[in-house]
Design an enzyme around this catalytic site. Structure first.
Site, PDB file in Angstrom:
ATOM      1  N   ARG A  22       6.703 -29.643  23.322  1.00  0.00           N
ATOM      2  CA  ARG A  22       6.629 -29.340  24.539  1.00  0.00           C
ATOM      3  C   ARG A  22       5.075 -29.621  25.111  1.00  0.00           C
ATOM      4  O   ARG A  22       4.255 -29.098  24.511  1.00  0.00           O
ATOM      5  CB  ARG A  22       6.992 -28.004  24.838  1.00  0.00           C
ATOM      6  N   SER A 116      12.706 -26.609  28.825  1.00  0.00           N
ATOM      7  CA  SER A 116      13.491 -25.215  28.651  1.00  0.00           C
ATOM      8  C   SER A 116      13.215 -24.467  30.002  1.00  0.00           C
ATOM      9  O   SER A 116      13.362 -24.888  30.962  1.00  0.00           O
ATOM     10  CB  SER A 116      13.296 -24.701  27.534  1.00  0.00           C
ATOM     11  N   HIS A 117      12.619 -23.052  29.591  1.00  0.00           N
ATOM     12  CA  HIS A 117      12.367 -22.304  30.603  1.00  0.00           C
ATOM     13  C   HIS A 117      10.964 -22.529  31.353  1.00  0.00           C
ATOM     14  O   HIS A 117      10.363 -21.919  32.071  1.00  0.00           O
ATOM     15  CB  HIS A 117      12.356 -20.953  30.245  1.00  0.00           C
ATOM     16  N   ASP A 272      18.287 -20.311  32.396  1.00  0.00           N
ATOM     17  CA  ASP A 272      16.888 -20.874  32.756  1.00  0.00           C
ATOM     18  C   ASP A 272      17.181 -22.391  32.804  1.00  0.00           C
ATOM     19  O   ASP A 272      18.296 -23.196  32.988  1.00  0.00           O
ATOM     20  CB  ASP A 272      16.292 -20.754  31.294  1.00  0.00           C
ATOM     21  N   ASP A 274      17.062 -25.252  31.213  1.00  0.00           N
ATOM     22  CA  ASP A 274      18.152 -26.113  30.235  1.00  0.00           C
ATOM     23  C   ASP A 274      19.691 -25.265  29.877  1.00  0.00           C
ATOM     24  O   ASP A 274      20.059 -25.865  29.039  1.00  0.00           O
ATOM     25  CB  ASP A 274      17.419 -26.704  29.228  1.00  0.00           C
ATOM     26  N   ASP A 276      20.257 -22.616  28.294  1.00  0.00           N
ATOM     27  CA  ASP A 276      20.683 -21.948  27.053  1.00  0.00           C
ATOM     28  C   ASP A 276      20.184 -20.431  27.087  1.00  0.00           C
ATOM     29  O   ASP A 276      20.801 -19.803  26.387  1.00  0.00           O
ATOM     30  CB  ASP A 276      19.978 -22.354  25.786  1.00  0.00           C
ATOM     31  N   ARG A 277      19.402 -19.911  28.206  1.00  0.00           N
ATOM     32  CA  ARG A 277      19.268 -18.604  28.307  1.00  0.00           C
ATOM     33  C   ARG A 277      20.151 -17.907  29.282  1.00  0.00           C
ATOM     34  O   ARG A 277      20.403 -18.594  30.486  1.00  0.00           O
ATOM     35  CB  ARG A 277      17.760 -18.350  28.666  1.00  0.00           C
ATOM     36  N   THR A 339      12.188 -16.270  14.918  1.00  0.00           N
ATOM     37  CA  THR A 339      12.295 -16.801  16.269  1.00  0.00           C
ATOM     38  C   THR A 339      12.604 -18.276  16.316  1.00  0.00           C
ATOM     39  O   THR A 339      12.173 -19.084  15.444  1.00  0.00           O
ATOM     40  CB  THR A 339      10.980 -16.520  16.815  1.00  0.00           C
ATOM     41  N   SER A 360      15.054 -13.060  23.700  1.00  0.00           N
ATOM     42  CA  SER A 360      14.346 -13.733  24.740  1.00  0.00           C
ATOM     43  C   SER A 360      15.380 -14.287  25.437  1.00  0.00           C
ATOM     44  O   SER A 360      15.502 -15.496  25.937  1.00  0.00           O
ATOM     45  CB  SER A 360      13.664 -15.169  24.293  1.00  0.00           C
ATOM     46  N   LYS A 371      21.685 -21.912  21.648  1.00  0.00           N
ATOM     47  CA  LYS A 371      22.322 -20.619  22.679  1.00  0.00           C
ATOM     48  C   LYS A 371      23.084 -21.025  23.840  1.00  0.00           C
ATOM     49  O   LYS A 371      22.656 -22.564  24.359  1.00  0.00           O
ATOM     50  CB  LYS A 371      21.132 -19.813  22.671  1.00  0.00           C
TER      51      LYS A 371
HETATM   52  C1  VG1 Z   1      10.492 -18.769  22.906  1.00  0.00           C
HETATM   53  C2  VG1 Z   1      11.388 -17.388  22.670  1.00  0.00           C
HETATM   54  C3  VG1 Z   1      12.420 -18.036  21.500  1.00  0.00           C
HETATM   55  C4  VG1 Z   1      13.136 -19.120  21.910  1.00  0.00           C
HETATM   56  C5  VG1 Z   1      12.460 -20.041  22.358  1.00  0.00           C
HETATM   57  C6  VG1 Z   1      13.175 -21.368  22.825  1.00  0.00           C
HETATM   58  O1  VG1 Z   1       9.757 -19.102  21.742  1.00  0.00           O
HETATM   59  O2  VG1 Z   1      10.495 -16.427  22.003  1.00  0.00           O
HETATM   60  O3  VG1 Z   1      13.219 -16.683  21.254  1.00  0.00           O
HETATM   61  O4  VG1 Z   1      14.153 -19.476  20.818  1.00  0.00           O
HETATM   62  O5  VG1 Z   1      11.210 -19.926  23.079  1.00  0.00           O
HETATM   63  O6  VG1 Z   1      13.639 -21.108  23.955  1.00  0.00           O
HETATM   64  P1  VG1 Z   1       8.269 -18.894  21.838  1.00  0.00           P
HETATM   65  O7  VG1 Z   1       7.884 -19.415  20.717  1.00  0.00           O
HETATM   66  O8  VG1 Z   1       7.673 -19.062  23.021  1.00  0.00           O
HETATM   67  O9  VG1 Z   1       8.268 -17.116  21.633  1.00  0.00           O
HETATM   68  V1  VG1 Z   1      14.060 -22.318  25.069  1.00  0.00           V
HETATM   69  O10 VG1 Z   1      15.258 -21.409  26.371  1.00  0.00           O
HETATM   70  O11 VG1 Z   1      12.524 -22.589  25.481  1.00  0.00           O
HETATM   71  O12 VG1 Z   1      15.010 -23.431  24.293  1.00  0.00           O
HETATM   72 CO    CO Z   2      16.065 -22.863  27.363  1.00  0.00          CO
END
Ligand code: VG1
Ligand code: CO
Length: 536
Positions: A22, A116-117, A272, A274, A276-277, A339, A360, A371
């Site tokens: 990312r 993702s988010h 979110d 993509d 998955d949240r 995580t 998260s 997810k």
């Molecule tokens: C965050 C969350 C984690 C999740 C990850 C990917 O990671 O804390 O629980 O699995 O995002 O989610 P980090 O390393 O920023 O804490 V997604 O929806 O971005 O695939």
């Molecule tokens: Co996501």
């Protein structure tokens, strides 16, 4: 069709994080940045001796996803991949729907073009998640090997054809991931019961945040379940998400959250970028994701797919222990993982668990290896329809039975990287056992190292865990998804069985603990009076 070797220079910053590689979009737009990473990922899989015949390419619709598709197709075909399965011409589908097609069409892996988010667009972020044949994110052994490969890459394979020709190659096939996914959901949940719940006049809102889930939500909630079309908000995917930060939580979906707190509907939810949240809201009531996993576990028998019971559940270690209370009563094992969803995959593959979640805003099950926001929402709709209770009633009832775990997660986003790294290394070695901070005494500090119970793969230092004498648990780690500076993630939980306190907000209840954490980590001294940028 001529295969060509394109000369390239390596980059030193292509280490995948919690959910793929990312970066800021402008970093990704550098010449050959994406191409190098794509070639490195394929080379690693080939070097591992994996069969690579078919490969899925999907995305959450963010810029420049669909524009870089031809280039990815050329590299895949030039590397001998016989079938490139593209997730719709527009390349827009939720991550769980893409995971599903990888599995359904027996593909050998896939790329999901998504950050993702994270915000999108030219000034936002872009990313690429590398998926394995099981439809889940690549494990650390693979992502580490990809990183090594990216540091020494000097050419990538491609084809001497135009972009238009690449999109029309015989090796390229376009799928309808939404239909496949909606059919899967329909096979798992009690759609008749949910339909009746909508017919009875219950109210609902789904917020797609201008991202990938809009069309899927319309197909499932409106076309198949009878929800009103106007209940699906922000449903047209946009390459920059219309400037919205597509992270469904009370901080970044504040307007929607506020409207739900003021009676917008009985049940409100959001996904979110993509898909998955998810965020789950009742009428004037917010469900924290950790409690969400506990409720799903408690009522799993109402879901036709889980009617025969669960073999076990898992939560990431920063997630609250709310699910443990429910699971232990049912005689189920609870696994704690680091995580990142990839750590659940081997437990799911081995059949040790079939439901899991993270604090998260993510839950999911054993039917795919990502997810899944819409899955969690359907799970709730199914429970609401079968119990006839409201979101708030369900959660309060659980607190009365098990006590309430007050929980809060807060992030300091985009802080100075060097200071954050120093804080991290200091905390790894800090000896604070027995130290007193105001009214609190530290009983134990430990570094969380993980050994996968199935693959025995070891992942060291996944966070620092601190316990106080009065049973407060604090967890600290650095984010692996941020793209600017560093992001500190702090998580705190405290168990409470005094019912008279249950109506307090977590922020109020844990007020003193915030100060404690900031003292332990010396945040103000290190960073100069900083405030969290998101509290959930
Ligand atoms: C965050 C969350 C984690 C999740 C990850 C990917 O990671 O804390 O629980 O699995 O995002 O989610 P980090 O390393 O920023 O804490 V997604 O929806 O971005 O695939
Ligand atoms: Co996501």
């Amino acid at each position: 069709m001529e295969i060509i070797k394109v000369q390239t220079t390596s980059f030193d910053n292509q280490k995948p994080g919690t959910g793929g590689l990312r970066k800021q979009t402008k970093v990704f737009m550098q010449k050959n940045f994406l191409e190098n990473f794509v070639q490195a990922s394929i080379s690693v899989r080939k070097n591992n001796g994996d069969k690579l015949e078919s490969w899925v390419v999907g995305g959450d619709g963010r810029y420049p996803g669909v524009l870089v598709l031809p280039s990815i197709i050329k590299i895949l075909v030039a590397n001998g991949i016989k079938k490139v399965l593209v997730v719709g011409r527009e390349l827009i589908a939720p991550t769980p729907a893409i995971s599903n097609v990888i599995k359904k069409y027996n593909a050998d892996g896939g790329f999901i073009l998504s950050a993702s988010h994270n915000p999108g667009g030219e000034n936002g972020d872009f990313g690429i998640k590398v998926e394995m044949a099981n439809g889940g994110g690549a494990p650390e052994s693979v992502t580490n090997a990809i990183f090594e490969e990216t540091k020494k890459i000097s050419f990538y394979n491609s084809l001497n054809i135009t972009d238009e020709e690449a999109l029309k190659l015989a090796e390229v096939e376009y799928l309808d991931p939404i239909k496949d996914y909606a059919d899967l959901m329909e096979s798992m949940f009690d759609f008749d019961a949910i339909k009746k719940w909508f017919d009875a006049g219950h109210t609902f809102r789904f917020n797609a945040m201008n991202a990938s889930t809009g069309p899927t939500a319309i197909e499932i909630f409106v076309n198949r379940l009878g929800a009103k079309r106007e209940w699906i908000l922000n449903s047209v995917p946009q390459p920059d998400f219309g400037g919205v930060h597509p992270e469904p939580n009370p901080t970044y979906a504040k307007d929607f959250y506020d409207a739900m707190m003021n009676g917008l509907a009985e049940f409100g939810c959001a996904c979110d970028g993509d898909g998955d949240r998810n965020m789950i809201l009742g009428d004037g009531f917010y469900v924290i994701p950790s409690d969400c996993l506990a409720i799903m576990t408690k009522y799993h028998k109402f879901i036709p797919y889980y009617a025969n019971g669960l073999s076990g559940v898992a939560r990431s270690i920063p997630t609250s222990s709310s699910v443990d209370k429910v699971a232990h009563k049912m005689g189920l094992d609870v696994y704690n993982t680091p995580t990142g969803w990839k750590f659940f995959a081997s437990l799911l593959d081995a059949g040790k668990i079939n439901l899991c979640g993270e604090e998260s805003f993510g839950q999911g099950g054993d039917y795919i290896r990502e997810k899944d926001g819409i899955f969690a929402i359907l799970f709730w709709l199914n429970i609401l329809a079968k119990t006839g209770k409201s979101v708030e009633e369900l959660v309060r009832e659980m607190w009365r039975e098990n006590g309430r775990i007050f929980y809060s997660q807060y992030s300091y986003e985009g802080v100075d990287k060097e200071i954050a790294n120093k804080l991290w290394s200091d905390m790894l070695t800090a000896n604070i056992d027995g130290k007193v901070y105001g009214k609190y005494e530290i009983s134990k500090k430990e570094v969380f190292d993980y050994i996968d119970p199935v693959s025995h793969e070891e992942s060291k230092a996944q966070g620092v865990q601190i316990f106080t004498k009065d049973n407060i648990r604090i967890f600290f780690r650095l984010s692996g998804t941020g793209t600017v500076g560093a992001t500190l993630r702090l998580y705190i939980e405290k168990f409470e069985d005094d019912e008279t306190k249950f109506s307090m907000s977590a922020r109020e209840y844990l007020k003193d603990v915030y100060t404690l954490v900031s003292d332990i980590l010396e945040l103000n001294k290190r960073f100069g009076n900083i405030e969290p940028s998101a509290i959930n």
